[in-house]
Write a protein that holds these residues in place. Structure first.
Motif, PDB file in Angstrom:
ATOM      1  N   TYR A   1       3.449 -10.371  -4.427  1.00  0.00           N
ATOM      2  CA  TYR A   1       3.323 -10.880  -5.800  1.00  0.00           C
ATOM      3  C   TYR A   1       1.959 -11.523  -5.959  1.00  0.00           C
ATOM      4  O   TYR A   1       1.574 -12.389  -5.172  1.00  0.00           O
ATOM      5  CB  TYR A   1       4.441 -11.894  -6.045  1.00  0.00           C
TER       6      TYR A   1
ATOM      7  N   LEU B   1       2.526  -6.863  -9.254  1.00  0.00           N
ATOM      8  CA  LEU B   1       3.339  -6.471  -8.104  1.00  0.00           C
ATOM      9  C   LEU B   1       2.699  -5.258  -7.443  1.00  0.00           C
ATOM     10  O   LEU B   1       2.387  -4.273  -8.117  1.00  0.00           O
ATOM     11  CB  LEU B   1       4.759  -6.129  -8.580  1.00  0.00           C
TER      12      LEU B   1
ATOM     13  N   ALA C   1       8.872  -3.242  -4.868  1.00  0.00           N
ATOM     14  CA  ALA C   1       8.323  -2.322  -5.866  1.00  0.00           C
ATOM     15  C   ALA C   1       8.858  -0.907  -5.659  1.00  0.00           C
ATOM     16  O   ALA C   1       9.158  -0.203  -6.627  1.00  0.00           O
ATOM     17  CB  ALA C   1       6.797  -2.324  -5.796  1.00  0.00           C
TER      18      ALA C   1
ATOM     19  N   LEU D   1      12.378  -0.660  -6.872  1.00  0.00           N
ATOM     20  CA  LEU D   1      12.463  -0.629  -8.336  1.00  0.00           C
ATOM     21  C   LEU D   1      11.806   0.609  -8.934  1.00  0.00           C
ATOM     22  O   LEU D   1      11.815   0.788 -10.158  1.00  0.00           O
ATOM     23  CB  LEU D   1      11.787  -1.879  -8.915  1.00  0.00           C
TER      24      LEU D   1
ATOM     25  N   ARG E   1       8.574   1.300  -8.931  1.00  0.00           N
ATOM     26  CA  ARG E   1       7.336   0.916  -9.600  1.00  0.00           C
ATOM     27  C   ARG E   1       6.138   1.665  -9.015  1.00  0.00           C
ATOM     28  O   ARG E   1       6.153   2.074  -7.860  1.00  0.00           O
ATOM     29  CB  ARG E   1       7.103  -0.588  -9.462  1.00  0.00           C
TER      30      ARG E   1
ATOM     31  N   SER F   1       1.891  -2.835 -10.863  1.00  0.00           N
ATOM     32  CA  SER F   1       2.632  -3.051 -12.101  1.00  0.00           C
ATOM     33  C   SER F   1       2.807  -4.552 -12.300  1.00  0.00           C
ATOM     34  O   SER F   1       2.381  -5.349 -11.470  1.00  0.00           O
ATOM     35  CB  SER F   1       4.002  -2.360 -12.046  1.00  0.00           C
ATOM     36  N   ARG F   2       3.436  -4.913 -13.409  1.00  0.00           N
ATOM     37  CA  ARG F   2       3.694  -6.331 -13.655  1.00  0.00           C
ATOM     38  C   ARG F   2       5.191  -6.575 -13.648  1.00  0.00           C
ATOM     39  O   ARG F   2       5.986  -5.772 -14.135  1.00  0.00           O
ATOM     40  CB  ARG F   2       3.090  -6.772 -14.989  1.00  0.00           C
ATOM     41  N   LEU F   3       5.580  -7.704 -13.053  1.00  0.00           N
ATOM     42  CA  LEU F   3       6.976  -8.106 -13.002  1.00  0.00           C
ATOM     43  C   LEU F   3       7.025  -9.577 -13.403  1.00  0.00           C
ATOM     44  O   LEU F   3       6.377 -10.424 -12.781  1.00  0.00           O
ATOM     45  CB  LEU F   3       7.531  -7.922 -11.581  1.00  0.00           C
TER      46      LEU F   3
ATOM     47  N   GLU G   1      12.193 -11.576 -14.185  1.00  0.00           N
ATOM     48  CA  GLU G   1      12.637 -10.372 -13.479  1.00  0.00           C
ATOM     49  C   GLU G   1      12.643 -10.594 -11.968  1.00  0.00           C
ATOM     50  O   GLU G   1      13.563 -10.151 -11.265  1.00  0.00           O
ATOM     51  CB  GLU G   1      11.713  -9.202 -13.832  1.00  0.00           C
ATOM     52  N   MET G   2      11.627 -11.286 -11.476  1.00  0.00           N
ATOM     53  CA  MET G   2      11.574 -11.570 -10.039  1.00  0.00           C
ATOM     54  C   MET G   2      12.739 -12.458  -9.626  1.00  0.00           C
ATOM     55  O   MET G   2      13.359 -12.264  -8.567  1.00  0.00           O
ATOM     56  CB  MET G   2      10.251 -12.237  -9.684  1.00  0.00           C
TER      57      MET G   2
ATOM     58  N   GLU H   1      15.825 -10.414  -9.258  1.00  0.00           N
ATOM     59  CA  GLU H   1      15.819  -9.552  -8.078  1.00  0.00           C
ATOM     60  C   GLU H   1      16.043 -10.351  -6.792  1.00  0.00           C
ATOM     61  O   GLU H   1      16.624  -9.849  -5.844  1.00  0.00           O
ATOM     62  CB  GLU H   1      14.499  -8.789  -7.988  1.00  0.00           C
TER      63      GLU H   1
END
Length: 275
Positions: free
Chosen positions: A161, A167, A187, A190, A192, A196-198, A202-203, A206
């Motif tokens: 992160y 991410l 990632a 998911l 990804r 990408s952005r999380l 969302e983090m 998860e």
């Protein structure tokens, strides 16, 4: 052995070895680190301005001994190189007259992970006339990786992160590092891409087992790092499960990469011992 084959071998044996370049200019931050490791100091005419930055370069201290450029074509021409490594596309076009004069232009091979690093080492070692040094460096990297021992990750989930919620995904050097430690990249789980952005929310949903971060984000330095110290994230992943790796060890495919793998493996083991 046929006479023709014998003659061919004799010609090969008699062929002069390629002349090692005397003035090498690097226009690539990652090539800087390989040059410092593989070339004679007297061969290096200039590195990039980033070579001296300890946040980006694993050879920042050594790089202070060499001149640097801001990667402009004018600077390169003034240095009268006989080898230029990693010229950006636009700069390469401007340097066409140098190429016409016989100046070699070498690119780093594409590829992430250890295989890509080894390919880059081989390319630069041969370009600067020291292929044996490249083989020695690769052998040393392999020994360092072997000394790390059994992967301690045991398939647990980790997320790399970054500032502003970025991410790092699969197919990257960081992903290779995680795999070698036995961790599964969130990632990838998911689906990804490489970057990408999380969001924090969302983090938190998860809840990965571990967070891996750039060593420069341990403290709040700006708005981008502040998000990494948000209470939402603190509640999702405890401080004992946050691992920090200097960016200088992962941003480039360099001989320093095994140190990053070793640091991550040790931090996973330390977290397990603390349980």
């Amino acid at each position: 052995m046929p006479v023709i084959a014998i003659a061919a071998l004799a010609l090969l044996a008699a062929a002069p070895a390629p002349v090692a370049p005397k003035r090498v200019v690097s226009l690539n931050m990652c090539a800087d680190q390989l040059l410092v490791a593989l070339a004679d100091p007297g061969q290096i005419a200039a590195l990039t301005e980033w070579a001296r930055d300890p946040e980006l370069s694993a050879v920042a201290v050594q790089a202070r001994a060499f001149p640097f450029t801001h990667r402009t074509a004018e600077e390169v021409m003034a240095l009268r190189p006989d080898l230029v490594i990693g010229a950006p596309f636009r700069t390469k076009a401007v340097l066409a007259p140098l190429k016409a004069q016989g100046v070699r232009m070498v690119e780093l091979p594409k590829g992430e992970g250890v295989e890509g690093i080894e390919a880059s080492i081989t390319t630069i070692a041969e370009a600067v006339g020291h292929p044996a040094r490249g083989r020695t460096l690769i052998a040393g990297m392999r020994r360092e990786l072997a000394r790390i021992g059994p992967p301690p990750g045991r398939g647990r989930i980790a997320a790399y992160y970054q500032r502003n919620g970025f991410l790092t995904g699969t197919g990257t050097r960081v992903d290779d590092m995680m795999q070698r430690v036995g961790l599964v990249n969130l990632a990838g789980k998911l689906g990804r891409p490489a970057l990408s952005r999380l969001s924090l929310e969302e983090m938190a949903l998860e809840r990965p087992d571990f967070l891996v971060m750039d060593g420069g984000t341990r403290v709040v330095a700006d708005r981008g790092t502040a998000a990494l110290h948000h209470p939402i994230l603190d509640a999702a992943v405890p401080a004992s499960h946050r691992f920090y790796i200097p960016q200088s060890l992962t941003v480039c495919g360099s001989p320093a990469f095994p140190r990053a793998v070793a640091m991550l493996a040790e931090q996973v083991r330390a977290a397990d011992r603390a349980r």
